[in-house]
Write a protein that holds these residues in place. Structure first.
Motif, short mmCIF file in Angstrom:
data_model
loop_
_atom_site.label_atom_id
_atom_site.label_comp_id
_atom_site.label_asym_id
_atom_site.label_seq_id
_atom_site.Cartn_x
_atom_site.Cartn_y
_atom_site.Cartn_z
N MET A 23 0.85 -1.19 0.00
CA MET A 23 0.00 0.00 0.00
C MET A 23 0.89 1.24 0.00
N ARG A 24 0.55 2.21 -0.85
CA ARG A 24 1.32 3.44 -1.06
C ARG A 24 2.71 3.14 -1.62
N GLN A 25 2.77 2.13 -2.51
CA GLN A 25 4.10 1.71 -3.00
C GLN A 25 4.78 2.76 -3.88
N ALA A 26 4.02 3.71 -4.43
CA ALA A 26 4.65 4.84 -5.13
C ALA A 26 4.67 6.00 -4.15
N GLY A 27 5.81 6.65 -3.99
CA GLY A 27 5.82 7.78 -3.06
C GLY A 27 7.21 8.16 -2.59
N ARG A 28 7.21 8.93 -1.49
CA ARG A 28 8.43 9.63 -1.11
C ARG A 28 9.61 8.77 -0.68
N TYR A 29 9.37 7.48 -0.32
CA TYR A 29 10.53 6.66 0.06
C TYR A 29 11.37 6.30 -1.17
N GLU A 32 13.43 8.30 -6.91
CA GLU A 32 12.93 8.60 -8.26
C GLU A 32 11.64 9.43 -8.17
N TYR A 33 10.81 9.15 -7.17
CA TYR A 33 9.59 9.93 -6.96
C TYR A 33 9.93 11.33 -6.47
N ARG A 34 10.86 11.41 -5.52
CA ARG A 34 11.23 12.73 -4.97
C ARG A 34 11.80 13.62 -6.07
N LEU A 36 10.96 13.62 -9.26
CA LEU A 36 9.83 14.15 -10.04
C LEU A 36 9.07 15.22 -9.26
N ARG A 37 8.98 15.02 -7.94
CA ARG A 37 8.23 15.98 -7.10
C ARG A 37 8.93 17.34 -7.00
N GLN A 38 10.27 17.34 -7.27
CA GLN A 38 10.95 18.65 -7.26
C GLN A 38 10.48 19.50 -8.42
N PHE A 71 -1.46 5.75 -9.56
CA PHE A 71 -1.02 6.89 -8.74
C PHE A 71 -2.07 7.99 -8.81
N SER A 72 -2.66 8.29 -7.66
CA SER A 72 -3.71 9.30 -7.56
C SER A 72 -3.93 9.57 -6.07
N ASP A 73 -5.08 10.07 -5.71
CA ASP A 73 -5.39 10.22 -4.28
C ASP A 73 -6.89 10.08 -4.09
N ILE A 74 -7.29 9.65 -2.88
CA ILE A 74 -8.73 9.47 -2.65
C ILE A 74 -9.49 10.80 -2.75
N ASP A 210 -11.48 2.70 3.38
CA ASP A 210 -12.30 3.34 4.42
C ASP A 210 -11.44 3.52 5.67
N THR A 211 -10.33 4.21 5.44
CA THR A 211 -9.28 4.36 6.44
C THR A 211 -9.82 4.77 7.82
N TRP A 212 -10.76 5.72 7.87
CA TRP A 212 -11.20 6.28 9.16
C TRP A 212 -12.44 5.62 9.74
N GLY A 324 0.04 -3.60 6.78
CA GLY A 324 -1.22 -3.32 7.46
C GLY A 324 -1.71 -1.89 7.25
N HIS A 325 -0.87 -1.03 6.64
CA HIS A 325 -1.26 0.32 6.22
C HIS A 325 -0.17 0.77 5.24
N GLY A 326 -0.24 2.03 4.81
CA GLY A 326 0.70 2.49 3.79
C GLY A 326 2.14 2.52 4.27
O1 CP3 Z 1 -0.65 3.37 -3.14
C1 CP3 Z 1 -0.18 4.08 -4.04
O2 CP3 Z 1 1.02 4.06 -4.37
C2 CP3 Z 1 -1.13 4.96 -4.83
C3 CP3 Z 1 -1.18 6.29 -4.38
C4 CP3 Z 1 -2.03 6.75 -3.20
C5 CP3 Z 1 -1.82 8.05 -2.63
N1 CP3 Z 1 -2.81 8.27 -1.73
C6 CP3 Z 1 -0.72 8.96 -3.00
C7 CP3 Z 1 -0.31 10.04 -2.09
C8 CP3 Z 1 -3.12 6.18 -2.53
C9 CP3 Z 1 -3.74 4.80 -2.71
C10 CP3 Z 1 -3.61 7.17 -1.62
C11 CP3 Z 1 -4.81 6.95 -0.79
C12 CP3 Z 1 -5.08 7.86 0.33
N2 CP3 Z 1 -4.89 9.22 0.38
C13 CP3 Z 1 -5.67 7.47 1.56
C14 CP3 Z 1 -6.13 6.07 1.90
C15 CP3 Z 1 -4.99 5.20 2.23
C16 CP3 Z 1 -4.38 5.47 3.58
O3 CP3 Z 1 -3.20 5.77 3.61
O4 CP3 Z 1 -5.09 5.33 4.58
C17 CP3 Z 1 -5.79 8.61 2.36
C18 CP3 Z 1 -6.35 8.66 3.77
C19 CP3 Z 1 -5.30 9.71 1.60
C20 CP3 Z 1 -5.24 11.14 2.01
C21 CP3 Z 1 -3.86 11.67 1.99
N3 CP3 Z 1 -3.15 12.01 0.83
C22 CP3 Z 1 -3.05 11.99 3.09
C23 CP3 Z 1 -3.43 11.79 4.55
C24 CP3 Z 1 -1.85 12.49 2.58
C25 CP3 Z 1 -0.69 13.08 3.38
C26 CP3 Z 1 0.09 12.09 4.08
C27 CP3 Z 1 1.12 11.48 3.20
O5 CP3 Z 1 1.15 10.25 3.07
O6 CP3 Z 1 1.90 12.24 2.64
C28 CP3 Z 1 -1.91 12.47 1.17
C29 CP3 Z 1 -0.88 12.89 0.20
C30 CP3 Z 1 -0.35 11.81 -0.69
N4 CP3 Z 1 -1.12 10.86 -1.32
C31 CP3 Z 1 1.02 11.61 -1.07
C32 CP3 Z 1 1.05 10.52 -1.94
C33 CP3 Z 1 2.25 9.95 -2.66
C34 CP3 Z 1 2.20 12.48 -0.66
C35 CP3 Z 1 2.21 13.70 -1.50
C36 CP3 Z 1 3.60 14.25 -1.73
O7 CP3 Z 1 4.27 13.81 -2.69
O8 CP3 Z 1 4.03 15.13 -0.97
#
Ligand code: CP3
Length: 348
Positions: A23-29, A32-34, A36-38, A71-74, A210-212, A324-326
């Motif tokens: 979960m959240r396998q694309a992102g700041r860790y 390569e993502y960081r 692009l984010r610059q 890659f998107s956001d809820i 339904d995280t919350w 168990g979470h991102g």
């Molecule tokens: O899983 C994946 O790789 C796909 C991408 C994805 C993101 N958000 C990218 C993201 C997914 C599936 C989500 C879902 C999401 N977003 C949820 C449900 C999953 C969970 O973690 O419980 C929720 C609650 C959100 C809302 C959200 N978006 C928060 C709380 C945050 C800030 C905290 C954080 O992780 O940075 C975000 C921003 C966000 N969504 C980022 C990413 C990669 C970071 C943005 C950045 O690059 O600065």
């Protein structure tokens, strides 16, 4: 063409190893993502289909999991409803919902006009996954689409400024249940259309976050959050698309989750997988559930913890390995890779 392991897991086929993704396998860790984010804001990445597909594929090339999650956001559905959303990095809504008239004033997003960038990103990613599997031996990869479930979206769209932990949603539940139902009903329809669009554009599996909802008592969960989930799952069932439901803190909701209509339940790390298996039975797929913090262990400990998780279930099918979470933003990437490689060694 052979079916992706992830799809076969939903059919409860016996497999030599379970499928795995993070979960959240694309992102700041990922550096390569960081990089692009610059050059681009988070929303720019989400809204540029080519870039979103590129970010989706980053963990595929680096970690080789069995599925890509788009890659998107809820919260991107909110903009089409008339909400102004920003990320820095946490989401912030400039004009949150404060009243019944705010709910009535919400627009229905035009799925294609307002969310077409997600559909285009799915289409591009699907093609890239296809090309990858044609050029490289190994298991083909599934494409996961996703959305926030109505309760969790309400937790971000309602004005939470007077409360912590998204309590404003629960406060509204007790103050004015009818207004909350009105909002949840609108969100259920919007999420359903959005997810059907994702399936049409190439998503093989849907994960509903339904995280919350874990904040709710089992009784309130069954009255407010669960009926929305059931309606969404029913609509996706008509398209033969499997649904995984994730709730953070779901231990007290397991009984209710037997009725969710989801094909799979993603379990957080607080619940032993064996308990989830006992309560949910064998027909529901399980996903999870390593504590994301365990990815900071020394490698030999991480491998051991991963194997313990893998062998906690009685079943050898109907299971997807995951956290168990991102994944946390500072996780050492070698450990993310080790987690996946350890799962690929299979069951003992
Ligand atoms: O899983 C994946 O790789 C796909 C991408 C994805 C993101 N958000 C990218 C993201 C997914 C599936 C989500 C879902 C999401 N977003 C949820 C449900 C999953 C969970 O973690 O419980 C929720 C609650 C959100 C809302 C959200 N978006 C928060 C709380 C945050 C800030 C905290 C954080 O992780 O940075 C975000 C921003 C966000 N969504 C980022 C990413 C990669 C970071 C943005 C950045 O690059 O600065």
């Amino acid at each position: 063409m052979i079916e992706p392991l992830l799809i076969r897991a939903f059919k409860h086929e016996p497999l030599v190893r379970p499928p795995v993704w993070i979960m959240r396998q694309a992102g700041r860790y990922l550096s390569e993502y960081r990089t692009l984010r610059q050059a681009h804001s988070f929303l720019e990445l989400c809204k540029s289909p080519e870039l979103a597909a590129q970010v989706t594929m980053q963990p595929i090339h680096i970690l080789d999991p069995d599925a890509a999650i788009i890659f998107s956001d809820i919260l991107v559905v909110g903009e089409g409803m008339g909400l102004e959303i920003d990320f820095n990095p946490g989401p912030k809504v400039a004009n949150p919902i404060r009243s019944r008239s705010d709910i009535l004033a919400l627009k229905n997003p035009e799925t294609t006009a307002d969310l077409g960038f997600v559909f285009d990103a799915l289409r591009i990613t699907k093609k890239e996954l296809w090309e990858l599997s044609a050029s490289k031996p190994g298991e083909p990869k599934a494409l996961i689409g996703f959305a926030g479930a109505p309760w969790t979206l309400a937790c971000y769209f309602l004005d939470q400024s007077l409360f912590k932990n998204h309590y404003a949603t629960q406060v509204l539940l007790h103050q004015d249940a009818e207004t909350l139902h009105l909002l949840l009903d609108r969100l259920t329809k919007i999420v359903t259309d959005y997810l059907l669009g994702q399936v049409e554009h190439g998503a093989d599996v849907i994960q509903l976050f339904d995280t919350w909802a874990g904040n709710l008592s089992a009784e309130d969960f069954s009255r407010f959050a669960l009926p929305c989930i059931q309606r969404i799952c029913e609509a996706l069932r008509s398209q033969n698309c499997p649904v995984i439901l994730y709730i953070n803190g779901c231990a007290h909701l397991l009984e209710a989750l037997r009725q969710s209509g989801a094909d799979g339940i993603s379990i957080d790390w607080r619940v032993p997988l064996s308990t989830a298996e006992e309560v949910l039975g064998n027909r529901i797929l399980l996903q999870g559930n390593l504590d994301p913090a365990a990815l900071y262990s020394a490698p030999e400990h991480l491998a051991k913890k991963t194997k313990t998780m893998l062998n906690a279930l009685k079943r050898k099918s109907g299971y997807i390995a995951n956290l168990g979470h991102g994944i946390l933003p500072t996780t050492p990437r070698d450990n993310a890779r080790l987690f996946i490689d350890t799962i690929k060694e299979g069951w003992e």
